[in-house]
Write a protein that holds these residues in place. Structure first.
Motif, short mmCIF file in Angstrom:
data_model
loop_
_atom_site.label_atom_id
_atom_site.label_comp_id
_atom_site.label_asym_id
_atom_site.label_seq_id
_atom_site.Cartn_x
_atom_site.Cartn_y
_atom_site.Cartn_z
N ASP A 40 -9.59 6.95 13.22
CA ASP A 40 -8.96 6.53 14.42
C ASP A 40 -8.25 5.15 14.38
O ASP A 40 -7.12 4.82 15.17
CB ASP A 40 -10.42 6.31 15.43
N ASN A 41 -8.64 4.21 13.46
CA ASN A 41 -7.88 2.98 13.43
C ASN A 41 -6.76 3.05 13.10
O ASN A 41 -5.73 2.46 13.15
CB ASN A 41 -8.83 1.97 12.45
N ASN A 42 -6.49 3.87 11.66
CA ASN A 42 -5.40 4.34 11.23
C ASN A 42 -4.28 4.94 12.12
O ASN A 42 -3.03 4.35 11.93
CB ASN A 42 -5.38 5.42 9.82
N GLY A 43 -4.72 5.65 12.77
CA GLY A 43 -3.85 6.44 13.93
C GLY A 43 -3.37 5.26 15.11
O GLY A 43 -2.22 5.33 15.37
N LEU A 44 -4.41 4.35 15.37
CA LEU A 44 -3.91 3.18 16.31
C LEU A 44 -2.82 2.19 15.64
O LEU A 44 -1.98 1.84 16.21
CB LEU A 44 -5.08 2.36 16.63
N ALA A 49 2.92 0.30 15.10
CA ALA A 49 4.13 0.12 14.42
C ALA A 49 5.10 0.78 14.95
O ALA A 49 6.21 0.33 14.89
CB ALA A 49 3.69 0.60 12.92
N SER A 50 4.92 2.16 15.41
CA SER A 50 5.95 3.03 16.06
C SER A 50 6.40 2.01 17.25
O SER A 50 7.94 2.14 17.70
CB SER A 50 5.26 4.15 16.36
N LYS A 51 5.70 1.41 18.13
CA LYS A 51 6.08 1.21 19.40
C LYS A 51 6.86 -0.32 18.72
O LYS A 51 7.88 -0.54 19.54
CB LYS A 51 4.96 0.54 20.24
N PHE A 86 4.86 2.06 8.29
CA PHE A 86 4.57 3.22 9.04
C PHE A 86 4.42 4.29 8.00
O PHE A 86 3.40 5.16 8.52
CB PHE A 86 5.77 3.27 9.98
N LYS A 87 5.28 4.48 7.19
CA LYS A 87 5.21 5.40 6.16
C LYS A 87 4.01 5.51 5.42
O LYS A 87 3.30 6.52 5.23
CB LYS A 87 6.43 5.44 5.21
N ASN A 88 3.68 4.22 4.87
CA ASN A 88 2.00 4.07 4.12
C ASN A 88 0.95 4.60 5.02
O ASN A 88 0.11 5.29 4.58
CB ASN A 88 2.21 2.62 3.50
N GLN A 89 0.89 3.97 6.37
CA GLN A 89 -0.18 4.19 7.21
C GLN A 89 -0.26 5.93 7.50
O GLN A 89 -1.50 6.56 7.70
CB GLN A 89 0.13 3.57 8.55
N ARG A 90 1.02 6.49 7.63
CA ARG A 90 1.01 7.89 7.82
C ARG A 90 0.46 8.79 6.93
O ARG A 90 -0.28 9.66 6.90
CB ARG A 90 2.45 8.35 8.34
N MET A 94 -2.84 11.04 6.46
CA MET A 94 -2.72 12.49 6.15
C MET A 94 -3.70 12.67 4.79
O MET A 94 -4.49 13.75 4.85
CB MET A 94 -1.42 12.77 5.57
N ASP A 95 -3.85 11.67 4.05
CA ASP A 95 -4.95 11.85 3.01
C ASP A 95 -6.11 11.95 3.34
O ASP A 95 -7.09 12.85 3.18
CB ASP A 95 -4.91 10.72 2.05
N LEU A 96 -6.37 11.01 4.63
CA LEU A 96 -7.82 11.16 5.27
C LEU A 96 -8.08 12.51 5.93
O LEU A 96 -9.19 12.96 5.84
CB LEU A 96 -8.02 9.96 6.24
N ASP A 97 -7.12 12.92 6.49
CA ASP A 97 -7.33 14.27 7.30
C ASP A 97 -7.56 15.37 6.40
O ASP A 97 -8.41 16.22 6.83
CB ASP A 97 -5.93 14.77 8.00
#
Length: 239
Positions: A40-44, A49-51, A86-90, A94-97
């Motif tokens: 959840d934190n990574n998604g936030l 970053a996108s905003k 943003f790329k690193n967080q994404r 994905m790795d966590l998913d």
């Protein structure tokens, strides 16, 4: 059938039946909750970053004045850093998913303890006790194996050995049928149960085994309303 002459003549109390270690389950749940929180934190962070990237692009479009070279370089630097973050967080998300999917699959695996929990509380059709209390079903007599020659279907063979209370038990077939009905209702179709008498525990071992694992005979038995009523009563004590 008042005499017990098989391997374990002792009647067990419900509290003595094998159970799963609750502490291990709680630890497993805590790890899952922590991973969910991290996800959840990574998604936030990714959303923030996108905003920020959107705001910078919008300011650049609304700015009609000429910018200095240094301001342009600074803006481009911010964009590059934001895109990289943003790329690193994404990727981390994905790795966590993937990790959580593996965790969920592991949690969904069925082991002998879970099978035991499903059938141990079935009532004996004659004695006022459960199959677990009478040691008719035992944790060590439950085996689950993968069928290696069909990986696309991943069928699993489930073998349960039951121990009748006496070697001439006339209700051994009924007990086995009750176990089969219970498993058919509770398990995914990929599990193929085979129910057999423990070798040497019944004088009609081969005949009973054949009846319990003959699909046509089992189907015919399940169409008998009187027999089904007895099985419903046996299963009424299941947890």
């Amino acid at each position: 059938m008042s005499d017990f002459i098989n391997e374990n003549p002792n009647v067990l109390d419900e509290a003595q039946l094998p159970t799963r270690n609750q502490d291990n389950d709680n630890d497993h749940y805590d790890v899952f909750q922590f991973q969910q929180s991290q996800h959840d934190n990574n998604g936030l962070c990714s959303l923030m970053a996108s905003k920020r990237l959107s705001y910078i692009l919008q300011d650049a479009q609304n700015d009609n004045t000429s910018s200095s070279i240094l301001e342009d370089i600074d803006s481009m630097s911010q964009l590059i850093h934001l895109q990289s973050d943003f790329k690193n967080q994404r990727q981390a998300s994905m790795d966590l998913d993937i990790s959580m999917e593996d965790e969920t699959e592991e949690r969904q695996k069925i082991d002998p303890q879970e099978i035991y929990d499903l059938i141990a509380h079935i009532s004996d059709p004659e004695h006022p006790m459960s199959l677990g209390q009478l040691s008719i079903v035992k944790l060590e007599d439950i085996k689950i194996s993968d069928e290696t020659d069909s990986p696309e279907t991943r069928m699993k063979d489930l073998v349960i050995q039951i121990t009748p209370t006496i070697t001439h038990c006339s209700l051994a077939t009924l007990i086995g049928l009750g176990i089969r009905v219970r498993l058919d209702r509770a398990l995914h179709p990929k599990y193929r149960p085979t129910i057999i008498l423990k070798p040497g525990t019944h004088q009609s071992e081969n005949q009973v085994n054949k009846q319990l694992n003959d699909k046509e005979r089992v189907a015919a038995a399940c169409e008998n309303e009187q027999l089904l009523n007895v099985i419903r009563k046996m299963l009424s004590t299941c947890k």
